[in-house]
Enzyme design. Structure first.
Site, short mmCIF file in Angstrom:
data_model
loop_
_atom_site.label_atom_id
_atom_site.label_comp_id
_atom_site.label_asym_id
_atom_site.label_seq_id
_atom_site.Cartn_x
_atom_site.Cartn_y
_atom_site.Cartn_z
N ASN A 283 17.71 -1.67 3.59
CA ASN A 283 16.32 -1.79 3.19
C ASN A 283 15.96 -0.60 2.32
O ASN A 283 16.42 0.53 2.54
CB ASN A 283 15.38 -1.81 4.40
N TYR B 75 8.12 5.44 1.35
CA TYR B 75 7.37 6.13 2.39
C TYR B 75 7.24 7.60 1.98
O TYR B 75 8.24 8.26 1.70
CB TYR B 75 8.09 6.04 3.74
N ARG B 76 6.03 8.10 1.97
CA ARG B 76 5.82 9.47 1.52
C ARG B 76 6.54 10.46 2.44
O ARG B 76 6.73 10.20 3.64
CB ARG B 76 4.34 9.79 1.46
N GLU C 253 16.39 -5.23 -1.99
CA GLU C 253 15.55 -4.78 -3.09
C GLU C 253 16.37 -4.47 -4.34
O GLU C 253 15.88 -4.62 -5.47
CB GLU C 253 14.75 -3.54 -2.68
N ASP D 111 -4.94 9.73 0.15
CA ASP D 111 -4.21 8.47 0.05
C ASP D 111 -4.80 7.54 -1.00
O ASP D 111 -5.81 7.82 -1.65
CB ASP D 111 -4.19 7.78 1.41
#
Length: 627
Positions: free
Chosen positions: A174, A178-179, A239, A288
């Site tokens: 996968n 993600y930060r 992906e 954000d």
């Protein structure tokens, strides 16, 4: 092949006039992000990708806003517009999501299967991302100009990482985004929300008795790979296969040096390491994409065991905040790609939109071909059952009788004029976006659908629309309301004449009065005035003429079932009481919530920059000709 690596994309952007090289020294602490924030808000002709060539305390240039326009998104995909991008990619998504039952069906997709087969990742032994290798004591995140993008951020954050993990059970790869908050030279946060695949992999690893999950992070890969990391693909779809299909050539993948994972060979920078299943650390706050700081919380910790880089690497990053930003153009592309997929379970859907003010998950406008009673509500519930669309806070469903959903102000006037609150609203309670700060609890709150489709037999009739005019004027309304509630500071009816069916009010809650009192006072003071029937209350600081901001702030600040108010009477049916809503009266509390409102969660701060940083950013933008 469209682009072998990020550098080819940068060169193409420059040839197309889509890139500005910034040669003055800039600070990775706030300044780069503030400049980028300003550029994201410029008209399309001035909204450019930015390559900062001299970054304070670093030898690496920083690329920002590479995907921040429709033109640049289509350059990434090799298409002329979003319609062409959808035509290019939707067949692949449909093929991988919809089973083929008959021989004719299967034969029909053979040409596409041949194209797909040519796009599976290709594994190589040598790669540019291994030009420089740092192991053990040589690992040092200080070599990378990781940005601090907002003043209250908990630290520097890697904001455009391709995070690779493998399912501990079946080994499937996968790639998510993600930060990663930099803690020190060798550790970062691992910010995966509970709904993300990375979090599922962590839970599986722990359930299997493993003490850690291996992780690899690629930064600055070929642009199709970066885009693919944020696309909500069907479960099980690699992906990197999707990226290869976009790029019209396989993504070359190379094995990491210290973990059993592969990353794009073209990556500018790669971080390798592991995340212990039982180690967490306070992460955040972070400015954000909602425009508010996500609150500090405990997340897993990523331990970096190796850093590999290309020679003379380029650090690609992004910044998120109040709309519009770079990520909203990425959302536009995803929105167009997934229209054909939405039509599979919902063939009545003609089109849908995710306006930037809804920050991807707060607002969806949907147009359908209506064929039976209740179909609008059926579509809303179905959308709430579609993957990440389950988080959508407000869904507006209309049909061909309504204005174009691309004309937002005309559409808003239509709703304000015709909404019958006794029949057109559908509230549900369920899972909500982690970043939704207004919900009654983390991950749990309410959502609402507005069914604006035309009346069908069997459905209740809509109440008639009363005659509206511009009298009395806004100043007269404000003066009368202030006599009742001195804490009201401003009033505006945004739509005039026959469309004057809505009032915005600003309230200073510090003086002890609340939005419910304002709404009730409007109904009491002006019982027959059409604009006084629909009331939306904001905090005193808001500019009541900025419709875009009011939409964004209003959607951000409500838990619909809690903050939408009605004028309710009780009808007597053989001794049983049944509530009945007044069809025209609705009030919405879009103010900041506090303990005085019964709100027990912490309320986040809106993201802004200090005046001195803004002044420096503006001066530099004038120097390069963008202001």
């Amino acid at each position: 092949m469209l682009y072998a690596d990020l550098r080819q994309f940068i060169a193409d952007l420059e040839r197309a006039g889509e890139l500005i090289r910034v040669k003055d020294e800039v600070d990775p602490y706030l300044e780069i992000a503030c400049i980028t924030d300003r550029v994201c808000r410029l008209p399309p002709a001035s909204n450019k990708a930015l390559l900062f060539e001299r970054v304070k305390d670093s030898t690496m240039p920083v690329l920002m806003n590479a995907f921040g326009s429709a033109k640049r998104m289509n350059m990434m995909a090799g298409t002329a517009d979003y319609a062409a991008m959808t035509a290019k990619l939707s067949d692949l998504l449909e093929l991988l999501q919809q089973p083929r039952k008959t021989l004719v069906d299967k034969l029909g997709v053979l040409p596409l299967l041949r194209d797909v087969n040519r796009c599976f990742p290709k594994y190589v032994k040598r790669a540019p991302c291994h030009d420089q290798v740092m192991l053990g004591e040589a690992v040092n995140l200080d070599h990378i100009p990781i940005l601090t993008t907002w003043p209250e951020d908990g630290g520097p954050f890697i904001t455009l990482p391709l995070v690779f993990t493998k399912d501990p059970e079946d080994g499937k790869r996968n790639c998510g985004m993600y930060r990663l908050q930099k803690y020190d030279q060798r550790t970062t946060g691992f910010h995966v929300h509970t709904h993300h695949t990375g979090a599922a992999h962590m839970r599986k690893a722990k359930a299997l008795g493993k003490d850690r999950l291996e992780v690899a992070v690629a930064i600055g890969a070929e642009p199709a790979a970066t885009f693919s990391a944020v696309v909500p693909l069907p479960p099980g779809l690699d992906e990197m296969l999707f990226a290869g299909f976009i790029n019209e050539a396989p993504v070359k993948m190379v094995k990491c040096k210290t973990v059993d994972l592969e990353v794009p060979a073209s990556s500018e920078i790669v971080l390798e390491g592991y995340v212990p299943v039982d180690e967490k650390r306070r992460e955040g706050p972070f400015g954000d994409h909602t425009g508010f700081y996500s609150l500090a919380d405990d997340y897993w910790v990523f331990h970096v065991t190796a850093i590999t880089m290309r020679a003379n690497p380029i650090y690609q990053s992004t910044m998120v905040g109040p709309p519009p930003q770079e990520d909203h153009h990425i959302t536009d592309a995803i929105e167009r790609l997934f229209l054909p997929l939405m039509k599979q379970p919902l063939p009545e859907v003609i089109d849908y939109r995710l306006p930037h003010e809804g920050v991807a998950h707060n607002l969806m406008l949907t147009k359908i071909k209506k064929e039976y009673p209740g179909q609008g509500r059926k579509v809303a519930h179905a959308v709430w059952g579609l993957g990440q669309a389950m988080f959508t806070k407000l869904i507006c469903v209309s049909d061909t009788s309504a204005p174009d959903i691309n004309s937002y102000q005309t559409y808003a006037r239509h709703i304000a004029r015709n909404l019958d609150v006794s029949r057109d609203l559908e509230f549900v309670i369920g899972p909500t976006e982690t970043l939704d700060h207004a919900t009654r609890a983390l991950h749990f709150g309410s959502k609402v659908a507005i069914d604006m489709t035309r009346h069908f037999p069997g459905e209740p009739q809509r109440a008639s629309v009363p005659f509206a005019s511009d009298t009395p004027g806004d100043d007269e309304l404000l003066a009368a309301l202030k006599r009742e509630l001195p804490s009201v500071t401003a009033l505006n009816t945004p739509f005039k004449g026959e469309d004057r069916h809505l009032t915005f009010i600003a309230l200073d809650k510090s003086r002890g009065q609340n939005a419910r009192q304002v709404i009730a006072a409007m109904w009491r003071c002006f019982p027959d005035l059409p604009c006084a029937q629909r009331v939306i209350v904001y905090d005193a600081a808001e500019n009541l003429r900025d419709l875009s901001r009011l939409t964004w702030i209003g959607l951000s600040h409500i838990d619909p079932e809690r903050d939408v108010h009605f004028d309710i009477t009780l009808d007597d049916h053989d001794g049983m009481k049944r509530p009945r809503r007044h069809p025209r009266r609705i009030g919405v509390d879009c103010t900041t919530k506090t303990a005085a409102d019964g709100f027990t969660r912490e309320w986040p701060t809106e993201q802004t920059y200090p005046a001195a940083v803004v002044q420096r950013a503006n001066a530099l933008l004038k120097k390069v000709g963008l202001l």
